[in-house]
Design an enzyme around this catalytic site. Structure first.
Site, PDB file in Angstrom:
ATOM      1  N   CYS B 162       0.795  -1.233   0.000  1.00  0.00           N
ATOM      2  CA  CYS B 162       0.000   0.000   0.000  1.00  0.00           C
ATOM      3  C   CYS B 162       0.823   1.277   0.000  1.00  0.00           C
ATOM      4  CB  CYS B 162      -0.968  -0.032   1.177  1.00  0.00           C
ATOM      5  SG  CYS B 162      -1.857  -1.591   1.200  1.00  0.00           S
ATOM      6  N   HIS B 292      -3.008   7.784   6.281  1.00  0.00           N
ATOM      7  CA  HIS B 292      -3.203   6.507   5.588  1.00  0.00           C
ATOM      8  C   HIS B 292      -4.619   6.016   5.926  1.00  0.00           C
ATOM      9  CE1 HIS B 292      -2.222   2.906   3.491  1.00  0.00           C
ATOM     10  NE2 HIS B 292      -2.282   2.140   4.554  1.00  0.00           N
ATOM     11  N   HIS B 326      -9.804   1.976  -0.089  1.00  0.00           N
ATOM     12  CA  HIS B 326      -8.365   1.725  -0.034  1.00  0.00           C
ATOM     13  C   HIS B 326      -7.929   1.145  -1.375  1.00  0.00           C
ATOM     14  CE1 HIS B 326      -4.406   1.094   1.094  1.00  0.00           C
ATOM     15  NE2 HIS B 326      -4.514   0.257   2.116  1.00  0.00           N
TER      16      HIS B 326
END
Lengths: 267, 397
Positions: B162, B292, B326
Site C-alpha cells: 500500500c 493513511h 483503499h
C-alpha cells in the site's frame, strides 16, 4: 554517471553455493557443476516468521545475510533494494488455485507471502533494519532497473545499499510456457566510498539506446545460468571481478535502452 | 531533496473519471463506495469500483496487455489531458530522458485468476490466450505505458503493497537528482481482484459497510481500485505559476510484523519525520496531514500515536478513504493528488463516514469539510511488511 563500490556478495545458485565457493569457479580454477539444490532454510529469520516463510524469502534473506557479512557492514545503516522478475509466483499459483475451489479459501499466510515485498519485509524483521526499503520489478531486466535504483540511492543519500535479486523455479502450470528451471539469489552491497573490503569500483550509467556490445569470454555454463534466470544477471559483473578484468558491461534495458557498468576490480 | 513541480496530475477512482469528478465529490462529501457488486466476488462488503472499466479494452498493437489493470491504466491516462502533457514532455525532453515509475500491488492478477478457472481439465494447462508477462507480472503496467508512449527512459514498477505509489515519487526524485532522467511520469494503478478481496477477508480486515476511518466503531477497510498519474519536472523547466510542488519524502520500515503495524506507530513517525527533514520544513509548518487511515483497528490507532509524536494534537488530519476506499498500490498517488486538490482549493476534507471519533485518539481528526489556507501538506502511505512512506507537497509560487 554514478560511482558505487561493491563491498560484499552473497550468492545461492546451482553450482555456486556461496561467494567464496563461486570465485574459483568463475575464474575457471574449479569446474562448474550445474547442481540444483533445494534452498537453505534462513535461520536468521525469527522462528515465528521462519515457519511461515516461503522459498523466495529464505533465498533472499540468506544471500542478503552473506553479502552483509562479507562486506562487514551494519545492515541497519543500509537502504534495501529488492527485485525479482517473477516474485512469489508459486504462492500466486496456489492462491489462484484455491480461488477456483468452493468458498474461495485463501490462507492468510499465503496471502501475506504473496505480497511482492515480503522477502524485504522478512529481512527487515530478521535484522531489525528500519530504514527505506524498496521492492521493484522490471521483468527480465529487473537487475538493470535495480542497479540504477541502488546507484540513485547511493548517490542521493550517500548511504550504502543492499541490493538483492531472487527468482525461483516456476510452479506448475507456469513451467511449460514461462519456465525458470532453477533457484537463484544474488545480493550485492554497494557503498558510497571505497573501503578495505571493496571488491570493485562500479561506474553505472543509463543510455537511452540499445547496445550491440556482447560480453567476451564469459564461461558458457554461466551464460546458461544468466539466460535461465533473470536474477543471475549480476554474475556478469561478478565474473569480471573474480577474473580481475577491468571492463564495460552492457545490460539490456527494455529493448530500447542500456545500463552500462564499468567494472574496475580492486587488488 | 530538490523540489520538483507536479506540472500535471490526474486520478480516476470510484468517484469518477479525472479531477472534475474528484473535486466535486470531495467538496460535496459524495462517497464512491458501494455494496460489492463484482460478479467474481461474493463477500458482504463495500468496494470502490471504477465505472465501466470492462467497456474500455486495450486494443490494436498493445492488445496483449489487455486486462482489468491495464484497462484502468489506459482509462486514467486519457483524463484531464494527461496524455497530451506526456506527448509535449517527450518533445521537450526526448523520449529517452523521461523516467516512468509506477506502483501496483497485484498488477493484472485477475487475469491469472480467470485463467485458473479455465485450465485444461486433462492437462491442467493455462489457456493459450493467457499472457502472463503482459498482464499479471508486476512490471506489466509500466511496460504497457512505456510502449503506449514509446518511451525509452528508465522505467520500473515499485511494489511495496500500500505504499507502492507513494514511493514512486521518492524514486523519481532520486533518478532525477542522479541524472538518469530529466523528468518523470509517476503513478499507480491497482484494480479489484479475488486475491485481495478474499485475502484481506481471510485476515478479517474488510468492513461489511463503507469504511469509517478513525471511528470508534470502525471495523475494517473498503477495498477499491484507482489509477492516477503525475508529471514531475524541475522548477527551472516549468514556467507556469502556482503549481503544486513535491517537496519531501520519508521512507521507513517497521521491522515488526508482516500484516500489523507497530502498535506505538514508531515506523510511521520515522517516515513522517524523515519527510520533514527531506523538505527542510518543521512540523508546525504543515497545515494538513492526509492520513493513511485505512479504518482498520490497528492502523488507525498506531497512526494516531505517530501523529501525536510528530505533530502533537493540533495539526488537522483526516483520511479520504471514505470517498474512494483503499486503493492499495494506487493509494499513494491517489492521496497525493487529493492533497494537490486540497492545496489548490484551500480546503481540508472532513473524514467521510466517521460518525463518532474514537475517544482514545488524541490527534486532530477533522470530521467536517472546512476551508482553510493551506501552505504545506503531508500524505501518509503505509504498506504490508511495515513499509512506510510520507510525502510533502506545497504550492510553488
Amino acid at each position: 554517471m554514478t560511482t558505487v563500490y561493491l563491498d560484499g556478495v552473497g550468492i545461492e545458485a546451482p553450482g555456486l553455493r556461496t561467494w567464496d565457493q563461486a570465485r574459483p569457479v568463475l575464474t575457471g580454477e574449479k569446474p562448474f557443476h550445474f547442481e540444483k539444490k533445494t534452498y537453505q532454510v534462513a535461520t536468521l529469520i525469527p522462528e515465528n516468521e521462519r515457519r511461515r516463510a516461503s522459498d523466495t524469502i529464505h533465498i533472499a534473506v540468506n544471500v542478503a545475510d552473506e553479502a552483509v557479512n562479507n562486506a562487514k557492514v551494519n545492515p541497519e545503516l543500509l537502504i534495501n533494494v529488492f527485485s525479482s522478475y517473477r516474485g512469489a509466483l508459486k504462492i500466486v499459483s496456489h492462491i489462484c488455485n484455491s480461488l477456483t475451489l468452493p468458498g474461495h479459501p485463501v490462507s492468510p499466510t499465503q496471502f501475506h507471502n504473496s505480497v511482492y515485498n515480503s522477502p524485504a519485509a522478512y529481512w527487515s524483521i530478521a535484522t531489525q533494519t528500519k530504514g527505506p526499503s524498496t521492492s521493484l520489478a522490471c521483468a527480465e531486466d529487473s537487475f538493470s532497473a535495480a542497479l540504477l535504483s541502488a546507484a540513485a540511492c547511493v548517490f542521493t543519500h550517500e548511504q550504502g545499499v543492499l541490493l538483492v535479486m531472487y527468482d525461483v523455479e516456476s510452479p506448475k502450470p507456469f513451467d511449460k510456457k514461462y519456465a525458470i528451471d532453477f533457484n537463484c539469489g544474488i545480493a550485492l552491497i554497494l557503498m558510497p566510498s571505497e573501503s578495505e573490503n571493496t571488491l570493485a569500483k562500479l561506474d553505472i550509467d543509463f543510455e537511452p539506446r540499445k547496445s550491440e556490445e556482447m560480453d567476451i569470454g564469459l564461461n558458457p555454463d554461466l551464460v546458461k545460468l544468466i539466460n535461465g534466470n533473470a536474477s543471475a544477471q549480476p554474475l556478469r559483473i561478478l565474473s569480471a571481478i573474480a577474473n580481475k578484468d577491468s571492463c564495460e558491461i552492457f545490460y539490456d534495458y527494455l529493448e530500447t535502452s542500456t545500463v552500462v557498468v564499468r567494472v574496475e576490480p580492486c587488488n | 531533496m530538490k523540489p520538483l513541480i507536479v506540472s500535471k496530475f490526474t486520478l480516476t477512482s470510484a468517484v469518477g473519471y479525472g479531477l472534475k469528478d474528484l473535486e466535486e465529490a470531495l467538496l460535496n462529501q459524495r462517497s464512491g463506495l458501494r455494496a460489492c457488486d463484482l460478479d467474481f466476488v461474493s463477500i458482504d462488503t463495500y468496494i470502490g469500483r471504477v465505472k465501466e472499466i470492462e467497456a474500455n479494452p486495450v486494443v490494436d498493437r498493445l492488445k496483449k496487455f489487455d486486462c482489468r489493470n491495464n484497462r484502468l491504466a489506459q482509462l486514467a491516462l486519457r483524463q484531464d489531458g494527461f496524455e497530451q502533457s506526456v506527448e509535449d514532455a517527450i518533445i521537450r525532453y526526448g523520449s529517452g530522458r523521461i523516467g516512468l515509475f509506477l506502483g501496483t500491488s497485484t498488477s493484472g492478477i485477475l487475469q491469472t485468476e480467470m485463467a485458473y478457472q479455465n485450465r485444461d481439465s486433462a492437462t491442467g494447462d493455462l489457456p493459450e490466450t493467457f499472457n502472463y508477462k503482459e498482464t499479471q507480472n508486476n512490471f506489466s503496467v509500466a511496460a504497457f505505458i512505456q510502449k503506449y508512449f514509446k518511451l525509452k527512459g528508465p522505467a520500473l514498477v515499485i511494489s511495496t503493497a500500500c505504499s507502492s505509489s507513494a514511493k514512486v515519487f521518492a524514486e523519481a526524485s532520486r533518478f532525477i537528482e542522479s541524472g538518469f532522467c530529466d523528468a518523470a511520469i509517476v503513478g499507480g494503478v491497482d484494480s479489484l481482484c479475488m486475491t485481495t478481496l478474499y485475502g484481506f477477508s481471510s485476515l478479517d480486515l474488510v468492513s461489511s459497510k463503507a469504511c469509517r476511518p478513525a471511528d470508534e466503531d470502525r471495523d475494517g477497510l473498503s477495498l477499491a481500485e484507482a489509477g492516477g498519474y503525475a508529471l514531475l519536472e524541475k522548477p527551472e523547466n516549468c514556467d507556469s505559476q502556482d503549481n503544486i510542488a513535491f517537496l519531501g519524502y520519508g521512507e521507513s520500515s517497521d521491522a515488526y510484523h508482516m500484516t500489523s503495524p507497530q502498535p506505538d506507530g514508531r515506523g510511521m513517525a520515522d517516515s513522517m519525520e524523515m519527510a520533514l527533514e527531506s523538505s527542510g520544513l518543521n512540523a508546525n509548518q504543515i497545515s494538513y496531514v492526509n492520513l493513511h487511515g485505512t479504518a482498520t483497528e490497528t492502523n488507525d490507532k498506531a497512526e494516531d500515536k505517530a501523529m501525536i509524536k510528530v505533530f502533537g494534537s493540533s495539526t488537522p488530519c483526516s483520511s479520504t478513504k471514505g470517498w474512494i476506499g483503499h486503493t492499495l498500490g494506487a493509494a499513494g498517488v491517489a492521496e497525493a493528488i487529493i492533497c494537490g486538490i486540497c492545496l489548490k482549493n484551500n480546503f481540508i476534507p472532513g473524514s467521510l463516514n466517521t460518525d463518532s471519533l474514537d475517544p482514545g485518539f488524541d490527534s486532530n481528526v477533522i470530521l467536517e469539510n472546512r476551508t482553510e489556507k493551506l501552505t504545506y501538506v503531508l500524505s501518509n502511505s503505509f504498506g504490508f511488511g511495515g513499509n512506510n512512506c510520507s510525502l510533502i507537497f506545497g504550492v510553488h509560487s
